[in-house]
Motif scaffolding. Structure first.
Motif, PDB file in Angstrom:
ATOM      1  N   VAL A 233       0.835  -1.204   0.000  1.00  0.00           N
ATOM      2  CA  VAL A 233       0.000   0.000   0.000  1.00  0.00           C
ATOM      3  C   VAL A 233       0.867   1.250   0.000  1.00  0.00           C
ATOM      4  N   VAL A 234       1.907   1.265   0.817  1.00  0.00           N
ATOM      5  CA  VAL A 234       2.804   2.428   0.868  1.00  0.00           C
ATOM      6  C   VAL A 234       3.513   2.606  -0.470  1.00  0.00           C
ATOM      7  N   SER A 235       3.963   1.528  -1.071  1.00  0.00           N
ATOM      8  CA  SER A 235       4.626   1.621  -2.376  1.00  0.00           C
ATOM      9  C   SER A 235       3.673   2.160  -3.437  1.00  0.00           C
ATOM     10  N   GLN A 236       2.426   1.721  -3.396  1.00  0.00           N
ATOM     11  CA  GLN A 236       1.449   2.202  -4.366  1.00  0.00           C
ATOM     12  C   GLN A 236       1.193   3.699  -4.176  1.00  0.00           C
ATOM     13  N   GLU A 237       1.062   4.149  -2.935  1.00  0.00           N
ATOM     14  CA  GLU A 237       0.844   5.573  -2.682  1.00  0.00           C
ATOM     15  C   GLU A 237       2.057   6.403  -3.108  1.00  0.00           C
ATOM     16  N   LEU A 238       3.264   5.878  -2.865  1.00  0.00           N
ATOM     17  CA  LEU A 238       4.473   6.593  -3.301  1.00  0.00           C
ATOM     18  C   LEU A 238       4.565   6.663  -4.823  1.00  0.00           C
ATOM     19  N   ARG A 239       4.227   5.568  -5.499  1.00  0.00           N
ATOM     20  CA  ARG A 239       4.250   5.584  -6.965  1.00  0.00           C
ATOM     21  C   ARG A 239       3.270   6.625  -7.513  1.00  0.00           C
ATOM     22  N   PHE A 240       2.080   6.692  -6.911  1.00  0.00           N
ATOM     23  CA  PHE A 240       1.094   7.681  -7.352  1.00  0.00           C
ATOM     24  C   PHE A 240       1.627   9.105  -7.165  1.00  0.00           C
ATOM     25  N   ALA A 241       2.176   9.390  -5.986  1.00  0.00           N
ATOM     26  CA  ALA A 241       2.692  10.734  -5.709  1.00  0.00           C
ATOM     27  C   ALA A 241       3.845  11.072  -6.651  1.00  0.00           C
ATOM     28  N   MET A 242       4.750  10.134  -6.859  1.00  0.00           N
ATOM     29  CA  MET A 242       5.886  10.401  -7.751  1.00  0.00           C
ATOM     30  C   MET A 242       5.428  10.589  -9.188  1.00  0.00           C
TER      31      MET A 242
ATOM     32  N   LEU B 235      -4.741  12.010  11.910  1.00  0.00           N
ATOM     33  CA  LEU B 235      -3.689  11.680  12.863  1.00  0.00           C
ATOM     34  C   LEU B 235      -2.860  12.926  13.168  1.00  0.00           C
ATOM     35  N   PRO B 236      -2.519  13.174  14.433  1.00  0.00           N
ATOM     36  CA  PRO B 236      -1.816  14.414  14.782  1.00  0.00           C
ATOM     37  C   PRO B 236      -0.339  14.436  14.392  1.00  0.00           C
ATOM     38  N   LYS B 237       0.271  13.298  14.091  1.00  0.00           N
ATOM     39  CA  LYS B 237       1.711  13.276  13.827  1.00  0.00           C
ATOM     40  C   LYS B 237       2.038  12.953  12.376  1.00  0.00           C
ATOM     41  N   VAL B 238       1.170  13.329  11.455  1.00  0.00           N
ATOM     42  CA  VAL B 238       1.365  13.008  10.050  1.00  0.00           C
ATOM     43  C   VAL B 238       1.603  14.283   9.250  1.00  0.00           C
ATOM     44  N   ALA B 239       2.567  14.209   8.342  1.00  0.00           N
ATOM     45  CA  ALA B 239       2.805  15.284   7.379  1.00  0.00           C
ATOM     46  C   ALA B 239       2.667  14.681   5.990  1.00  0.00           C
ATOM     47  N   CYS B 240       2.137  15.445   5.053  1.00  0.00           N
ATOM     48  CA  CYS B 240       1.920  14.921   3.708  1.00  0.00           C
ATOM     49  C   CYS B 240       2.414  15.931   2.677  1.00  0.00           C
ATOM     50  N   LEU B 241       2.365  15.536   1.415  1.00  0.00           N
ATOM     51  CA  LEU B 241       2.681  16.456   0.327  1.00  0.00           C
ATOM     52  C   LEU B 241       1.401  17.143  -0.102  1.00  0.00           C
TER      53      LEU B 241
ATOM     54  N   THR C 252      -5.544  27.404  -2.576  1.00  0.00           N
ATOM     55  CA  THR C 252      -6.118  26.160  -2.037  1.00  0.00           C
ATOM     56  C   THR C 252      -5.086  25.050  -2.154  1.00  0.00           C
ATOM     57  N   TRP C 253      -5.170  24.117  -1.213  1.00  0.00           N
ATOM     58  CA  TRP C 253      -4.208  23.012  -1.161  1.00  0.00           C
ATOM     59  C   TRP C 253      -4.949  21.686  -1.125  1.00  0.00           C
ATOM     60  N   VAL C 254      -4.373  20.692  -1.804  1.00  0.00           N
ATOM     61  CA  VAL C 254      -4.935  19.348  -1.855  1.00  0.00           C
ATOM     62  C   VAL C 254      -3.817  18.367  -1.522  1.00  0.00           C
ATOM     63  N   PRO C 255      -4.066  17.399  -0.627  1.00  0.00           N
ATOM     64  CA  PRO C 255      -3.017  16.406  -0.338  1.00  0.00           C
ATOM     65  C   PRO C 255      -2.863  15.429  -1.500  1.00  0.00           C
ATOM     66  N   ILE C 256      -1.624  15.082  -1.808  1.00  0.00           N
ATOM     67  CA  ILE C 256      -1.378  14.109  -2.883  1.00  0.00           C
ATOM     68  C   ILE C 256      -0.816  12.804  -2.345  1.00  0.00           C
ATOM     69  N   THR C 257      -0.562  12.725  -1.060  1.00  0.00           N
ATOM     70  CA  THR C 257      -0.161  11.463  -0.440  1.00  0.00           C
ATOM     71  C   THR C 257      -1.273  11.010   0.489  1.00  0.00           C
ATOM     72  N   GLY C 258      -1.360   9.709   0.686  1.00  0.00           N
ATOM     73  CA  GLY C 258      -2.437   9.144   1.483  1.00  0.00           C
ATOM     74  C   GLY C 258      -2.217   9.263   2.981  1.00  0.00           C
ATOM     75  N   LYS C 259      -3.212   8.826   3.722  1.00  0.00           N
ATOM     76  CA  LYS C 259      -3.172   8.910   5.177  1.00  0.00           C
ATOM     77  C   LYS C 259      -2.173   7.940   5.790  1.00  0.00           C
ATOM     78  N   ARG C 260      -1.828   6.895   5.061  1.00  0.00           N
ATOM     79  CA  ARG C 260      -0.898   5.899   5.606  1.00  0.00           C
ATOM     80  C   ARG C 260       0.560   6.288   5.409  1.00  0.00           C
TER      81      ARG C 260
ATOM     82  N   THR D 253      14.952  17.307  -9.581  1.00  0.00           N
ATOM     83  CA  THR D 253      15.141  16.033  -8.894  1.00  0.00           C
ATOM     84  C   THR D 253      14.400  16.093  -7.571  1.00  0.00           C
ATOM     85  N   PHE D 254      13.632  15.053  -7.278  1.00  0.00           N
ATOM     86  CA  PHE D 254      12.880  14.988  -6.019  1.00  0.00           C
ATOM     87  C   PHE D 254      13.581  14.067  -5.042  1.00  0.00           C
ATOM     88  N   HIS D 255      13.558  14.450  -3.798  1.00  0.00           N
ATOM     89  CA  HIS D 255      14.135  13.598  -2.747  1.00  0.00           C
ATOM     90  C   HIS D 255      13.170  13.558  -1.597  1.00  0.00           C
TER      91      HIS D 255
END
Length: 188
Positions: free
Chosen positions: A71-80, A130-136, A145-153, A186-188
């Motif tokens: 699931v994490v790999s799929q979310e990362l592939r989508f964001a990238m 979740l209080p300790k999560v940061a996203c893109l 306006t801002w929209v998250p592009i990474t998932g909650k996980r 280049t993204f890191h």
């Protein structure tokens, strides 16, 4: 039969053995399992069940870990994929010279509106409950306006965008281009 009266028959021998055992105080054993045999069997069965249960629990845990990684790999592939597509289809914003490494990526869309990608602050309401999560976060209207592009996980600990060159290679200065380097991100 032989007619010999001194030799007892088979029935008499069994009866005499039973009476002799009862006279001596010994028990007559009937077919079945003793208490000790039953305890040994129950102990072995319990040990086998414990091993099977531990094996099942470890396989179940391994399956959950593999599913979470997928699931994490799929979310990362989508964001990238989204980031790569945005960088390919839009121009780098050279309104102010981008630093070599920036925590935000500024691109200019065809209508002149700025597209911005940045990491949110920890606990931002846009990312997750979740209080300790940061996203893109992605803004296609210049930061209104801002929209998250990474998932909650997915927790984004750091986001860096490396932009080269730091000046636009498409502007003429003195009849020639200032840089002959193709722009890249280049993204890191």
């Amino acid at each position: 039969m032989t007619g010999d009266k001194n030799v007892p028959s088979a029935e008499c021998r069994v009866a005499s053995r039973k009476t002799r055992n009862s006279q001596l105080g010994t028990r007559n054993f009937l077919p079945g399992f003793s208490l000790m045999e039953m305890l040994i069997v129950i102990t072995l069965f319990s040990m086998m069940m414990l091993i099977v249960a531990q094996t099942f629990a470890s396989f179940n845990l391994l399956h959950r870990k593999i599913a979470n990684k997928a699931v994490v790999s799929q979310e990362l592939r989508f964001a990238m994929e989204l980031l790569v597509r945005a960088a390919r289809n839009n121009q780098i914003s050279y309104a102010s010279p981008p630093p070599v490494r920036a925590s935000e990526l500024h691109l200019v869309q065809t209508g002149g509106v700025e597209l911005i990608v940045k990491r949110s602050v920890v606990g931002d309401a846009l990312c997750a409950d979740l209080p300790k999560v940061a996203c893109l976060l992605l803004s296609t209207d210049g930061g209104t306006t801002w929209v998250p592009i990474t998932g909650k996980r997915l927790n984004v600990e750091r986001f860096d965008a490396y932009v080269r060159p730091s000046t636009s290679p498409f502007e003429l200065s003195g009849g020639s281009y200032a840089s002959n380097i193709q722009p890249f991100v280049t993204f890191h």
